[in-house]
Design a protein around this motif. Structure first.
Motif, PDB file in Angstrom:
ATOM      1  N   ASN A  78       1.470  14.891  -5.996  1.00 41.24           N
ATOM      2  CA  ASN A  78       1.348  14.837  -4.535  1.00 41.24           C
ATOM      3  C   ASN A  78       1.351  16.220  -3.881  1.00 41.24           C
ATOM      4  OD1 ASN A  78       1.514  12.027  -4.904  1.00 41.24           O
ATOM      5  ND2 ASN A  78       3.721  12.064  -4.614  1.00 41.24           N
ATOM      6  N   THR A  79       0.912  17.226  -4.617  1.00 47.72           N
ATOM      7  CA  THR A  79       0.925  18.597  -4.107  1.00 47.72           C
ATOM      8  C   THR A  79      -0.448  19.237  -4.266  1.00 47.72           C
ATOM      9  OG1 THR A  79       3.248  18.816  -4.739  1.00 47.72           O
ATOM     10  CG2 THR A  79       2.067  20.849  -4.304  1.00 47.72           C
ATOM     11  N   THR A  80      -0.883  19.932  -3.226  1.00 41.45           N
ATOM     12  CA  THR A  80      -2.139  20.685  -3.279  1.00 41.45           C
ATOM     13  C   THR A  80      -1.851  22.136  -2.896  1.00 41.45           C
ATOM     14  OG1 THR A  80      -2.674  20.176  -0.971  1.00 41.45           O
ATOM     15  CG2 THR A  80      -3.575  18.697  -2.656  1.00 41.45           C
ATOM     16  N   GLN A  81      -2.703  23.037  -3.376  1.00 37.21           N
ATOM     17  CA  GLN A  81      -2.590  24.449  -3.045  1.00 37.21           C
ATOM     18  C   GLN A  81      -3.885  24.894  -2.381  1.00 37.21           C
ATOM     19  OE1 GLN A  81      -1.960  25.952  -6.992  1.00 37.21           O
ATOM     20  NE2 GLN A  81       0.252  25.948  -6.751  1.00 37.21           N
ATOM     21  N   THR A  82      -3.767  25.546  -1.225  1.00 36.90           N
ATOM     22  CA  THR A  82      -4.939  26.004  -0.495  1.00 36.90           C
ATOM     23  C   THR A  82      -4.804  27.492  -0.183  1.00 36.90           C
ATOM     24  OG1 THR A  82      -5.067  23.822   0.551  1.00 36.90           O
ATOM     25  CG2 THR A  82      -6.377  25.592   1.530  1.00 36.90           C
ATOM     26  N   PRO A  83      -5.565  28.334  -0.894  1.00 34.26           N
ATOM     27  CA  PRO A  83      -5.565  29.756  -0.533  1.00 34.26           C
ATOM     28  C   PRO A  83      -6.243  29.938   0.831  1.00 34.26           C
ATOM     29  CG  PRO A  83      -6.455  29.407  -2.744  1.00 34.26           C
ATOM     30  CD  PRO A  83      -6.338  28.068  -2.088  1.00 34.26           C
ATOM     31  N   VAL A  84      -5.739  30.844   1.638  1.00 30.27           N
ATOM     32  CA  VAL A  84      -6.281  31.096   2.972  1.00 30.27           C
ATOM     33  C   VAL A  84      -6.878  32.496   2.986  1.00 30.27           C
ATOM     34  CG1 VAL A  84      -5.729  31.289   5.424  1.00 30.27           C
ATOM     35  CG2 VAL A  84      -4.558  29.586   4.010  1.00 30.27           C
ATOM     36  N   GLU A  85      -8.131  32.594   3.366  1.00 32.28           N
ATOM     37  CA  GLU A  85      -8.805  33.890   3.469  1.00 32.28           C
ATOM     38  C   GLU A  85      -8.526  34.498   4.836  1.00 32.28           C
ATOM     39  OE1 GLU A  85     -10.661  35.430   1.105  1.00 32.28           O
ATOM     40  OE2 GLU A  85     -10.235  33.802  -0.303  1.00 32.28           O
ATOM     41  N   THR A  86      -7.883  35.645   4.860  1.00 30.04           N
ATOM     42  CA  THR A  86      -7.572  36.322   6.111  1.00 30.04           C
ATOM     43  C   THR A  86      -7.321  37.796   5.837  1.00 30.04           C
ATOM     44  OG1 THR A  86      -6.039  36.461   7.978  1.00 30.04           O
ATOM     45  CG2 THR A  86      -5.130  35.663   5.914  1.00 30.04           C
ATOM     46  N   GLY A  87      -7.618  38.616   6.791  1.00 31.62           N
ATOM     47  CA  GLY A  87      -7.346  40.041   6.667  1.00 31.62           C
ATOM     48  C   GLY A  87      -5.919  40.410   7.030  1.00 31.62           C
ATOM     49  N   LEU A  88      -5.138  39.444   7.511  1.00 28.19           N
ATOM     50  CA  LEU A  88      -3.768  39.723   7.929  1.00 28.19           C
ATOM     51  C   LEU A  88      -2.789  39.838   6.771  1.00 28.19           C
ATOM     52  CD1 LEU A  88      -3.500  37.295  10.991  1.00 28.19           C
ATOM     53  CD2 LEU A  88      -3.816  39.777  11.036  1.00 28.19           C
TER      54      LEU A  88
END
Length: 133
Positions: A108-118
């Motif tokens: 029941n777990t997902t991983q989502t990388p987030v693209e950001t320059g911060l």
């Protein structure tokens, strides 16, 4: 016949790696749901300020000043002494969340990388907890 209503709650863990003004890398595993109750995130959502790792988060590392901490939160128990790396056990459904991006994250777990320059790296690990009522 008895019907059970199932409510689903999403608990998110944020993995954040940032570079400070002086070039240090600081990282943390943040219990996002818990941190929302203790901090005003409007400035982060508006882009005026970054989510900054704190030594009170579930895990915190600043290798330049040689500080590394782990703290259980209101939603997760931290297991730092594991061959797989750091693991979090959800206190509601007692399922294990593995935040290693190269491993299975858990039921029941997902991983989502987030693209950001911060941030140098930011990943949202969502864990869905089903509760019968």
């Amino acid at each position: 016949m008895i019907f059970m209503k199932i409510e689903y709650v999403c608990g998110s863990t944020v993995v954040a790696l940032i570079q400070t003004i002086d070039g240090n890398e600081v990282s943390a595993y943040i219990d996002y749901a818990h941190r929302l109750t203790t901090e005003d995130f409007e400035v982060c959502f508006s882009g005026k300020r970054r989510i900054f790792p704190q030594n009170t988060n579930m895990s915190f590392s600043n290798w330049v000043i040689d500080v590394s901490t782990s703290n259980s939160s209101q939603n997760y128990h931290v297991t730092a002494e594991n061959a797989c790396g750091i693991l979090f056990k959800n206190k509601s459904d007692v399922k294990i969340i593995n935040v290693n991006l190269k491993a299975y994250p858990g039921d029941n777990t997902t991983q989502t990388p987030v693209e950001t320059g911060l941030y140098l790296c930011i990943v949202i690990c969502d864990h869905i907890v089903g509760k019968g009522t």
